[in-house]
Design a protein around this motif. Structure first.
Motif, PDB file in Angstrom:
ATOM      1  N   GLU A   6       0.840  -1.191   0.000  1.00 37.88           N
ATOM      2  CA  GLU A   6       0.000   0.000   0.000  1.00 37.88           C
ATOM      3  C   GLU A   6       0.880   1.248   0.000  1.00 37.88           C
ATOM      4  O   GLU A   6       1.962   1.254   0.579  1.00 37.88           O
ATOM      5  CB  GLU A   6      -0.872  -0.008   1.256  1.00 37.88           C
ATOM      6  CG  GLU A   6      -1.919   1.054   1.324  1.00 37.88           C
ATOM      7  CD  GLU A   6      -2.820   0.902   2.547  1.00 37.88           C
ATOM      8  OE1 GLU A   6      -3.685   1.770   2.713  1.00 37.88           O
ATOM      9  OE2 GLU A   6      -2.659  -0.050   3.326  1.00 37.88           O
ATOM     10  N   ILE A   7       0.396   2.281  -0.640  1.00 41.39           N
ATOM     11  CA  ILE A   7       1.044   3.589  -0.627  1.00 41.39           C
ATOM     12  C   ILE A   7       0.009   4.560  -0.108  1.00 41.39           C
ATOM     13  O   ILE A   7      -1.104   4.628  -0.636  1.00 41.39           O
ATOM     14  CB  ILE A   7       1.519   4.007  -2.032  1.00 41.39           C
ATOM     15  CG1 ILE A   7       2.503   2.980  -2.592  1.00 41.39           C
ATOM     16  CG2 ILE A   7       2.153   5.394  -1.990  1.00 41.39           C
ATOM     17  CD1 ILE A   7       2.835   3.172  -4.063  1.00 41.39           C
ATOM     18  N   GLU A   8       0.372   5.290   0.953  1.00 44.06           N
ATOM     19  CA  GLU A   8      -0.625   6.183   1.533  1.00 44.06           C
ATOM     20  C   GLU A   8      -0.035   7.539   1.880  1.00 44.06           C
ATOM     21  O   GLU A   8       1.153   7.655   2.208  1.00 44.06           O
ATOM     22  CB  GLU A   8      -1.280   5.547   2.754  1.00 44.06           C
ATOM     23  CG  GLU A   8      -0.318   5.061   3.814  1.00 44.06           C
ATOM     24  CD  GLU A   8      -0.986   4.201   4.868  1.00 44.06           C
ATOM     25  OE1 GLU A   8      -1.869   4.712   5.570  1.00 44.06           O
ATOM     26  OE2 GLU A   8      -0.602   3.032   4.993  1.00 44.06           O
ATOM     27  N   ASP A   9      -0.892   8.540   1.802  1.00 44.86           N
ATOM     28  CA  ASP A   9      -0.508   9.879   2.203  1.00 44.86           C
ATOM     29  C   ASP A   9      -0.373   9.919   3.720  1.00 44.86           C
ATOM     30  O   ASP A   9      -0.941   9.085   4.426  1.00 44.86           O
ATOM     31  CB  ASP A   9      -1.557  10.898   1.759  1.00 44.86           C
ATOM     32  CG  ASP A   9      -1.634  11.027   0.251  1.00 44.86           C
ATOM     33  OD1 ASP A   9      -0.624  10.787  -0.428  1.00 44.86           O
ATOM     34  OD2 ASP A   9      -2.725  11.376  -0.251  1.00 44.86           O
ATOM     35  N   THR A  10       0.356  10.895   4.213  1.00 44.35           N
ATOM     36  CA  THR A  10       0.507  11.119   5.641  1.00 44.35           C
ATOM     37  C   THR A  10      -0.017  12.517   5.955  1.00 44.35           C
ATOM     38  O   THR A  10      -0.276  13.300   5.033  1.00 44.35           O
ATOM     39  CB  THR A  10       1.988  11.018   6.064  1.00 44.35           C
ATOM     40  OG1 THR A  10       2.682  12.163   5.566  1.00 44.35           O
ATOM     41  CG2 THR A  10       2.633   9.733   5.547  1.00 44.35           C
ATOM     42  N   PRO A  11      -0.165  12.864   7.217  1.00 49.19           N
ATOM     43  CA  PRO A  11      -0.564  14.242   7.540  1.00 49.19           C
ATOM     44  C   PRO A  11       0.438  15.281   7.057  1.00 49.19           C
ATOM     45  O   PRO A  11       0.094  16.431   6.867  1.00 49.19           O
ATOM     46  CB  PRO A  11      -0.652  14.239   9.071  1.00 49.19           C
ATOM     47  CG  PRO A  11      -0.952  12.822   9.420  1.00 49.19           C
ATOM     48  CD  PRO A  11      -0.186  12.006   8.405  1.00 49.19           C
ATOM     49  N   ASN A  12       1.672  14.862   6.841  1.00 47.81           N
ATOM     50  CA  ASN A  12       2.692  15.750   6.288  1.00 47.81           C
ATOM     51  C   ASN A  12       2.555  15.700   4.760  1.00 47.81           C
ATOM     52  O   ASN A  12       2.792  14.657   4.156  1.00 47.81           O
ATOM     53  CB  ASN A  12       4.080  15.284   6.712  1.00 47.81           C
ATOM     54  CG  ASN A  12       5.201  16.157   6.185  1.00 47.81           C
ATOM     55  OD1 ASN A  12       5.001  16.977   5.296  1.00 47.81           O
ATOM     56  ND2 ASN A  12       6.382  15.978   6.739  1.00 47.81           N
ATOM     57  N   PRO A  13       2.186  16.797   4.116  1.00 49.00           N
ATOM     58  CA  PRO A  13       1.990  16.766   2.665  1.00 49.00           C
ATOM     59  C   PRO A  13       3.257  16.451   1.868  1.00 49.00           C
ATOM     60  O   PRO A  13       3.173  16.109   0.696  1.00 49.00           O
ATOM     61  CB  PRO A  13       1.473  18.168   2.334  1.00 49.00           C
ATOM     62  CG  PRO A  13       1.904  19.023   3.481  1.00 49.00           C
ATOM     63  CD  PRO A  13       1.974  18.133   4.684  1.00 49.00           C
ATOM     64  N   ASN A  14       4.409  16.532   2.505  1.00 48.58           N
ATOM     65  CA  ASN A  14       5.665  16.238   1.816  1.00 48.58           C
ATOM     66  C   ASN A  14       6.175  14.832   2.096  1.00 48.58           C
ATOM     67  O   ASN A  14       7.327  14.523   1.781  1.00 48.58           O
ATOM     68  CB  ASN A  14       6.730  17.262   2.197  1.00 48.58           C
ATOM     69  CG  ASN A  14       6.473  18.608   1.549  1.00 48.58           C
ATOM     70  OD1 ASN A  14       5.964  18.674   0.442  1.00 48.58           O
ATOM     71  ND2 ASN A  14       6.790  19.665   2.239  1.00 48.58           N
TER      72      ASN A  14
END
Length: 186
Positions: A6-14
């Motif tokens: 899985e590839i997921e976003d984090t709360p850090n946009p970078n």
């Protein structure tokens, strides 16, 4: 060769978190803030060779990569996936090796070592799982009197909420067992 689950976003946009089917390490965190720190780690060095990669953090079955904000994530993810898939999965490690690499701080009195163990237990139960779920972590780097120094890793290292809100929340939680503690991010 770890396969990406899985590839997921984090709360850090970078920062983006990759969850893998096979582990890259067994309980030993690898955190690098620049290519010089990563020079002895083949995977991290290869990732730093990719333009815009500014931080690499991995432990067990996940890896977080932070960029400098200058890249388009879909393009960067494709570039990161190549060396990640080529990396060897972790060899089985003994519990003794993992324990030896734990975050013990040297030169603490027996009382301060017990305080540190209590603090780490609280962090393990109530803070680290959330940070790890977001692609980061924290490492305790010092305890001197009533000052606890922590270092954010992975996605948390450059996330604006880590430096303000999360830090205050951690300090308030630790004050339930250490009322006079002050927590500093280093």
């Amino acid at each position: 060769m770890p396969k990406i689950a899985e590839i997921e976003d984090t709360p850090n946009p970078n920062a983006v978190k990759f969850t893998l089917h096979e582990p890259l390490s067994w309980g030993i965190a690898h955190s690098y803030e620049n290519p010089v720190q990563a020079k002895d780690d083949v995977l991290a060095s290869t990732l730093f060779d990719i333009e815009h990669v500014s931080n690499v953090f991995y432990v067990d079955r996940w890896l977080t990569v932070t960029q400098d904000g200058g890249a388009d994530w879909p393009d960067l993810v494709r570039l990161i996936a190549v060396p990640l898939r080529a990396a060897p999965a972790a060899q089985a490690q003994s519990a003794a090796m993992v324990a030896a690499a734990s975050s013990a701080i040297l030169d603490l009195s027996a009382d301060d070592q017990q305080r540190l163990e209590n603090i780490n237990e609280l962090l393990d139960e109530q803070i680290r799982p959330s940070l790890q779920g977001d692609g980061g972590n924290l490492h305790v780097v010092g305890l001197a009197g009533n000052y606890l120094s922590i270092h954010y890793q992975g996605a948390c290292g450059t996330c604006p909420s880590s430096i303000a809100g999360t830090l205050k929340g951690i300090e308030n939680l630790i004050r339930t067992i250490e009322p006079e503690i002050e927590v500093l991010a280093v």
